[in-house]
Design an enzyme around this catalytic site. Structure first.
Site, PDB file in Angstrom:
ATOM      1  N   SER A 262       0.753  -1.106   0.083  1.00 22.93           N
ATOM      2  CA  SER A 262      -0.176  -0.014   0.087  1.00 22.93           C
ATOM      3  C   SER A 262       0.940   1.178  -0.001  1.00 22.93           C
ATOM      4  O   SER A 262       2.187   1.356   0.448  1.00 22.93           O
ATOM      5  CB  SER A 262      -0.950   0.072   1.354  1.00 22.93           C
ATOM      6  N   GLU A 289       5.953  -0.299  -5.850  1.00 22.89           N
ATOM      7  CA  GLU A 289       4.851  -0.389  -6.612  1.00 22.89           C
ATOM      8  C   GLU A 289       3.657  -0.568  -5.461  1.00 22.89           C
ATOM      9  O   GLU A 289       3.758  -1.133  -4.658  1.00 22.89           O
ATOM     10  CB  GLU A 289       4.689  -1.388  -7.605  1.00 22.89           C
ATOM     11  N   CYS A 323      -4.091  -4.831  -7.637  1.00 17.96           N
ATOM     12  CA  CYS A 323      -3.915  -3.474  -7.661  1.00 17.96           C
ATOM     13  C   CYS A 323      -4.501  -2.588  -8.599  1.00 17.96           C
ATOM     14  O   CYS A 323      -4.687  -1.368  -8.821  1.00 17.96           O
ATOM     15  CB  CYS A 323      -2.413  -3.081  -7.416  1.00 17.96           C
TER      16      CYS A 323
HETATM   17  P1  NAD Z   1       0.484  -3.514   2.914  1.00 20.16           P
HETATM   18  O1  NAD Z   1       0.949  -2.393   2.585  1.00 20.16           O
HETATM   19  O2  NAD Z   1      -0.399  -3.702   3.947  1.00 20.16           O
HETATM   20  O3  NAD Z   1       1.637  -4.666   3.170  1.00 20.16           O
HETATM   21  C1  NAD Z   1       2.464  -4.758   2.177  1.00 20.16           C
HETATM   22  C2  NAD Z   1       3.794  -5.352   2.924  1.00 20.16           C
HETATM   23  O4  NAD Z   1       4.301  -4.393   3.756  1.00 20.16           O
HETATM   24  C3  NAD Z   1       3.623  -6.665   3.788  1.00 20.16           C
HETATM   25  O5  NAD Z   1       4.365  -7.494   3.741  1.00 20.16           O
HETATM   26  C4  NAD Z   1       3.362  -5.956   5.087  1.00 20.16           C
HETATM   27  O6  NAD Z   1       3.556  -7.107   6.056  1.00 20.16           O
HETATM   28  C5  NAD Z   1       4.459  -4.967   5.028  1.00 20.16           C
HETATM   29  N1  NAD Z   1       4.082  -3.896   5.972  1.00 20.16           N
HETATM   30  C6  NAD Z   1       3.153  -3.335   6.585  1.00 20.16           C
HETATM   31  N2  NAD Z   1       3.365  -2.298   7.540  1.00 20.16           N
HETATM   32  C7  NAD Z   1       4.650  -2.171   7.459  1.00 20.16           C
HETATM   33  C8  NAD Z   1       5.766  -1.495   7.997  1.00 20.16           C
HETATM   34  N3  NAD Z   1       5.109  -0.504   9.024  1.00 20.16           N
HETATM   35  N4  NAD Z   1       7.030  -1.752   8.170  1.00 20.16           N
HETATM   36  C9  NAD Z   1       7.365  -2.538   7.150  1.00 20.16           C
HETATM   37  N5  NAD Z   1       6.556  -3.251   6.461  1.00 20.16           N
HETATM   38  C10 NAD Z   1       5.285  -3.259   6.705  1.00 20.16           C
HETATM   39  O7  NAD Z   1      -0.304  -4.371   1.506  1.00 20.16           O
HETATM   40  P2  NAD Z   1      -1.208  -5.537   1.155  1.00 20.16           P
HETATM   41  O8  NAD Z   1      -2.321  -5.306   2.106  1.00 20.16           O
HETATM   42  O9  NAD Z   1      -0.259  -6.680   1.355  1.00 20.16           O
HETATM   43  O10 NAD Z   1      -1.346  -5.378  -0.572  1.00 20.16           O
HETATM   44  C11 NAD Z   1      -2.161  -4.476  -1.018  1.00 20.16           C
HETATM   45  C12 NAD Z   1      -1.610  -3.369  -1.390  1.00 20.16           C
HETATM   46  O11 NAD Z   1      -0.759  -3.396  -2.429  1.00 20.16           O
HETATM   47  C13 NAD Z   1      -2.687  -2.477  -2.270  1.00 20.16           C
HETATM   48  O12 NAD Z   1      -2.652  -1.091  -1.778  1.00 20.16           O
HETATM   49  C14 NAD Z   1      -2.437  -2.716  -3.763  1.00 20.16           C
HETATM   50  O13 NAD Z   1      -2.752  -1.595  -4.481  1.00 20.16           O
HETATM   51  C15 NAD Z   1      -0.967  -2.792  -3.621  1.00 20.16           C
HETATM   52  N6  NAD Z   1      -0.302  -3.547  -4.870  1.00 20.16           N
HETATM   53  C16 NAD Z   1       0.307  -2.787  -5.661  1.00 20.16           C
HETATM   54  C17 NAD Z   1       0.895  -3.627  -6.713  1.00 20.16           C
HETATM   55  C18 NAD Z   1       1.544  -2.622  -7.978  1.00 20.16           C
HETATM   56  O14 NAD Z   1       2.172  -3.054  -8.758  1.00 20.16           O
HETATM   57  N7  NAD Z   1       1.419  -1.314  -7.907  1.00 20.16           N
HETATM   58  C19 NAD Z   1       0.824  -5.120  -6.733  1.00 20.16           C
HETATM   59  C20 NAD Z   1       0.041  -5.691  -5.715  1.00 20.16           C
HETATM   60  C21 NAD Z   1      -0.205  -4.939  -4.699  1.00 20.16           C
END
Ligand code: NAD
Length: 537
Positions: A262, A289, A323
């Site tokens: 995110s 991303e 996404c």
């Molecule tokens: P998220 O941001 O909740 O988590 C992503 C990763 O970050 C996970 O491994 C999580 O444990 C980690 N994380 C969360 N907080 C953290 C912190 N404070 N410090 C370090 N790491 C931390 O996202 P999600 O729910 O796993 O995935 C969904 C999101 O990903 C959506 O916003 C989606 O649009 C995006 N996404 C983007 C793409 C792209 O190519 N642009 C592709 C897939 C998903």
């Protein structure tokens, strides 16, 4: 230049097919076990004893794995192991490294395919088709094409000129140090690609998987080890993102972040890296991303049935948790009047339920937090004076986290579901006056902070060009007369700008170039023997 790979063919899993029989057997097997998932550091499995349960989102009382979480000791050991293994990994050379990742692709295309797909279906609640295009085909493509691209630029980046008596060359070095790979739940392919893309060019990695995809990600880690990945090159560290980041950033050898997830998480990480900078050996590369608010804009002269199909598939496949999922649409009144009833009728035909039942088009959303977030948007839309829910809007979390495919029609193009990422099966439609096309393009461009994917539906070339120009910076992946999802490696390299990421285009060569730090070498054959230049005579 190596021979160009082909995209992996997608298996159909039609009734009576061999693959359908095989995946059912594998699903049954995985449903009947609860595996223990360790950390994997320097090739060793470490069971820390501090565990969390991994459940099936569409059947959340069913535990499929117990996951051993990393503590400070394991996280530090993972960083150390990544640093110490880099020298041998570099010296293996590009061909040696590619041989391992091409072997990964071969295993996944063959004997491991069902295991990885079944784990993805259960762990992340995907239908068999969604698992196949993600966990098998996309990842096979990432591995094969990334090797191909890396070979290509190893040649391409060589100096063009070596005058007589001089041999110039470029060593394609990796970054010095380790890459922290923080991966999302929604694509198994992305999860494995984030640590392995830098590894192909010689980086080593600490891999922090999402807490919602430990099983599928662990199976992929095992696959890479089976293919011969040396100990320490990728270290699998389930655990707290905040703690892993803090420890990784306190290590001077932190060389880069490869993130997908995110926008809020990425922005926080970027700030933390900024603070850590004075203690780091190098300026780290930051690739992220992130979120999207992906659009469909229709012109009054467009293929109406094609638009309906794109809205349905683009918004609701994988429960809108891509996404790239379509989540806002701008439709002219005349078109909306002719398709809205049919769209609702078709959406009501969508079956939702267990991923094991192959007649379901949708399954559950990933977890309770996500369920609450999505249903919060739906509830607020029910209360809003500018919104009307025309189909769906119900939800239930007794067995799994199920949210109906939902369409909201709004009179306010700035309403929250038109501009914020929901990451669930919710599409909001703004209906505009037929002659307002230019104005709606402007609204589409300016109303949301994201710029990931989007599509235009129009028949006439001039209308397509108009949208193409107006929406130049509104989407990093732009579709004409198609849904805004389903990017394919080596066909539509993927990524967006603005709040959607650094746009380094996974699935193309640009991403790999972020992980190299070339060394330019001049070798002189005729060594200068006289310090005086001829102009001094
Ligand atoms: P998220 O941001 O909740 O988590 C992503 C990763 O970050 C996970 O491994 C999580 O444990 C980690 N994380 C969360 N907080 C953290 C912190 N404070 N410090 C370090 N790491 C931390 O996202 P999600 O729910 O796993 O995935 C969904 C999101 O990903 C959506 O916003 C989606 O649009 C995006 N996404 C983007 C793409 C792209 O190519 N642009 C592709 C897939 C998903």
């Amino acid at each position: 230049m190596s021979r160009q790979p082909l995209n992996e063919p997608i298996l159909a899993y039609a009734p009576g097919s061999t693959e359908r029989g095989m995946i059912k057997v594998e699903l049954e097997r995985q449903m009947n076990e609860v595996i223990e998932i360790p950390c994997i550091i320097n090739g060793e499995k470490i069971f820390t004893g501090i565990t969390t349960n991994q459940v099936i989102p569409h059947n959340h009382k069913h535990i499929i794995a117990k996951v051993h979480l990393a503590t400070e000791k394991e996280i530090k050991a993972a960083c150390k192991s990544a640093v110490e293994s880099q020298k041998d990994w570099i010296e293996l050379g590009l061909e040696g490294r590619c041989a391992i990742f091409e072997k990964c692709a071969e295993l996944l295309a063959g004997d491991w395919r069902m295991k990885v797909n079944a784990a993805t279906m259960l762990n992340q609640s995907k239908t068999v088709y969604q698992a196949e295009i993600d966990a098998a085909c996309e990842l096979i493509d990432f591995w094969r094409f990334n090797c191909h691209y890396a070979r290509g630029f190893h040649d391409y980046l060589q100096p063009l000129v070596s005058p007589p008596g001089v041999v110039n060359s470029t060593e394609i070095r990796p970054l010095e140090g380790f890459v922290l790979s923080i991966t999302p739940f929604n694509f198994s392919s992305i999860a494995a690609n984030l640590p392995s893309a830098p590894a192909i060019v010689g980086c080593t990695s600490v891999w922090k998987p999402s807490r919602n995809s430990y099983l599928s990600n662990y199976v992929l880690m095992e696959l890479m080890m089976e293919a011969g990945l040396p100990p320490g090159v990728i270290n699998f560290v389930p655990g707290s993102g905040a703690e892993i980041t803090e420890i990784a950033l306190s290590n001077e050898d932190f060389a880069g972040l490869h993130f997908t997830g995110s926008t809020a998480t990425f922005q926080g990480l970027w700030q933390e890296i900024g603070h850590a900078l004075p203690k780091l050996r190098s300026y780290p590369r930051i690739v992220g991303e992130t979120g999207g608010k992906d659009f469909v804009v229709a012109h009054m002269d467009c293929d109406k049935n094609g638009l309906l199909v794109a809205l349905l598939r683009g918004s609701f496949e994988y429960q809108g948790q891509k996404c790239s999922a379509a989540s806002r649409a701008y439709i002219p009144k005349s078109v909306w009047n002719s398709i809205s009833e049919d769209l609702c009728t078709e959406i009501r035909k969508i079956k939702m339920g267990d991923a094991l039942d192959f007649s379901n088009f949708m399954t559950a959303v990933i977890d309770e937090r996500s369920f609450n977030k999505i249903t919060g948007y739906i509830d607020r839309a029910k209360e809003s004076k500018t919104c009307e829910i025309i189909v769906g809007g119900e939800y239930d979390q007794d067995v799994g986290w199920f949210v109906e495919p939902t369409v909201i029609v709004t009179t306010d193009p700035m309403s929250e579901t038109m501009v914020e990422e929901i990451f669930g099966p919710v599409l909001t439609v703004f209906v505009y006056e037929d002659e307002d096309f230019d104005n709606v393009l402007k609204i589409c461009d300016e109303s949301s902070s994201y710029a990931l994917t989007g599509s235009i539906f129009a028949n006439k070339e001039e209308d397509i060009q108009n949208a193409f120009n107006h929406l130049r910076f509104t989407a990093g992946n732009f579709y004409i007369n198609d849904k805004p999802t389903g990017a394919v490696v080596a066909q539509q390299p993927f990524g967006g700008a603005r709040a959607s990421g650094t746009n380094d285009k996974a699935g193309g060569p640009l991403n790999l170039l972020r992980w190299i730090s070339p060394r330019s070498i001049k070798r002189t054959m005729n060594i200068a023997q006289d310090w005086k230049y001829s102009f001094l005579e």
